[in-house]
Write an enzyme that holds these catalytic residues in place. Structure first.
Site, mmCIF file in Angstrom:
data_model
loop_
_atom_site.group_PDB
_atom_site.id
_atom_site.type_symbol
_atom_site.label_atom_id
_atom_site.label_comp_id
_atom_site.label_asym_id
_atom_site.label_seq_id
_atom_site.Cartn_x
_atom_site.Cartn_y
_atom_site.Cartn_z
ATOM 1 N N TYR A 160 4.668 0.664 -3.382
ATOM 2 C CA TYR A 160 3.494 0.355 -2.565
ATOM 3 C C TYR A 160 2.803 -0.934 -3.072
ATOM 4 C CZ TYR A 160 -1.139 0.564 -0.521
ATOM 5 O OH TYR A 160 -2.292 0.226 0.133
ATOM 6 N N ARG A 161 2.837 -1.976 -2.274
ATOM 7 C CA ARG A 161 2.227 -3.294 -2.546
ATOM 8 C C ARG A 161 2.702 -3.911 -3.865
ATOM 9 N NH1 ARG A 161 2.142 -2.133 1.641
ATOM 10 N NH2 ARG A 161 0.413 -1.657 3.026
ATOM 11 N N GLN A 162 3.927 -3.580 -4.253
ATOM 12 C CA GLN A 162 4.495 -4.134 -5.491
ATOM 13 C C GLN A 162 5.971 -4.458 -5.274
ATOM 14 O OE1 GLN A 162 4.128 -1.353 -8.680
ATOM 15 N NE2 GLN A 162 1.911 -1.288 -8.525
#
Ligand SMILES: Cc1cc2nc3c(=O)[nH]c(=O)nc-3n(C[C@H](O)[C@H](O)[C@H](O)COP(=O)(O)OP(=O)(O)OC[C@H]3O[C@@H](n4cnc5c(N)ncnc54)[C@H](O)[C@@H]3O)c2cc1C
Length: 292
Positions: free
Chosen positions: A169-171
């Site tokens: 998630y967002r990485q």
């Protein structure tokens, strides 16, 4: 100056960055480059390394807050068309790191290739989207990415695929200096149906964002399975302002920078939101936005 010798046609000094960001605020870059090809880019990167100058990559500035005092070192933007090429071969779409996500999605959808349409309405470039694994409607760019070409901090071009590509998630595991190109493996479907699906998703997305002409950012990541917007609204922060920066009246996880806003106003508003959400709901919000 030694650092700029031979690069005068694409490197400038003291370049204001605000016009290149969605918030339209913040200071200037000490050095700013728009290289015309990978060789120019590699040369600049190597020269900066020799002179111990930090280098940063700027995409479409939709996830960036530039501090008022500006950015030391070199900021590079892959704005030249040579970094924005998009091609389709079978079920694979290949796109340059500087290509707009929106153009890549419409090319894929036009070719009847499904997957990326869930990201419609997210502003930014392929490089920016891969850097933080942008996503929406339960899907993210990482799940479709099979190969990435990137440039290291020493100016070497490397390929990443398979196990070397990890997304969460967002990485993403992509911590090289510059994302140059990516390949997406998509699914063949009916182009007409896919276009209608994308249009519906686009309408949903636009209705969840502030008006298009506002200077805005999406500051926080979701937390504890709750959207950051919901948490901010539950903490009673809609419409709250600090100086010229204001939490959107309609969507909790958007900050609007009004005409008189400074980057410092946005940072102070983000601090206020973080501490109020923690106080009221016991949840620690993490930044989505990158602060330079
Ligand atoms: C109105 C609005 C709606 C948004 N909605 C969403 C959403 O639904 N989902 C979501 O995930 N995000 C969303 N965002 C955040 C943002 O759009 C995404 O994070 C986007 O992918 C950032 O891309 P960019 O090109 O603008 O990157 P920038 O903001 O320019 O840069 C962000 C980071 O990426 C790095 N970067 C940029 N290009 C490269 C490159 N070529 N190589 C290496 N690193 C690079 C930068 O160094 C920086 O660290 C939204 C933002 C706005 C303003």
């Amino acid at each position: 100056m030694e650092l700029l010798k031979g690069f005068e046609h694409f490197v400038s000094q003291n370049e204001p960055l605000a016009p290149f960001t969605w918030l339209r605020i913040g200071g200037a870059a000490e050095y700013y480059a728009e290289p015309t090809n990978v060789n120019d880019l590699a040369e600049v990167v190597r020269r900066c390394r020799e002179h111990d100058i930090p280098v940063r990559l700027l995409g479409n500035g939709s996830n960036l807050l530039i501090r008022d005092e500006g950015v030391p070192g070199m900021v590079i933007r892959l704005n030249h068309p040579s970094f924005s090429e998009i091609s389709v071969s079978g079920q694979t779409v290949t796109a340059g790191g500087g290509a707009r996500l929106a153009h890549v999605i419409s090319t894929a959808v036009g070719a009847g290739l499904a997957g990326l349409e869930s990201l419609v309405g997210i502003p930014g470039t392929i490089g920016g989207a891969l850097h933080s694994n942008s996503g929406s409607h339960g899907s993210d760019i990482g799940q479709w990415t099979v190969k990435v070409e990137a440039m290291t901090r020493s100016g070497e071009v490397v390929q990443r695929s398979g196990e070397e590509l990890q997304f969460a998630y967002r990485q993403s595991s992509l911590d090289e200096l510059a994302i140059l190109k990516a390949e997406f493996q998509l699914e063949s479907v009916d182009a007409g149906e896919l276009t209608r699906k994308m249009q519906k998703l686009w309408i949903m997305k636009k209705s969840s964002q502030p008006d298009g002409d506002q200077s805005t950012c999406c500051p926080f990541c979701n937390a504890s399975d709750m959207s950051a917007g919901t948490l901010i609204e539950q903490a009673g922060l809609k419409g709250t302002s600090v100086g010229g920066a204001q939490v959107s009246e309609s969507q909790g996880n958007f900050i609007i920078a009004n005409a008189d806003a400074t980057a410092d106003d946005v940072l102070r508003l983000m601090d206020l939101i973080r501490s109020r959400v923690h106080e009221v709901l016991g949840i620690e919000l993490q930044n989505q936005i990158v602060v330079w």
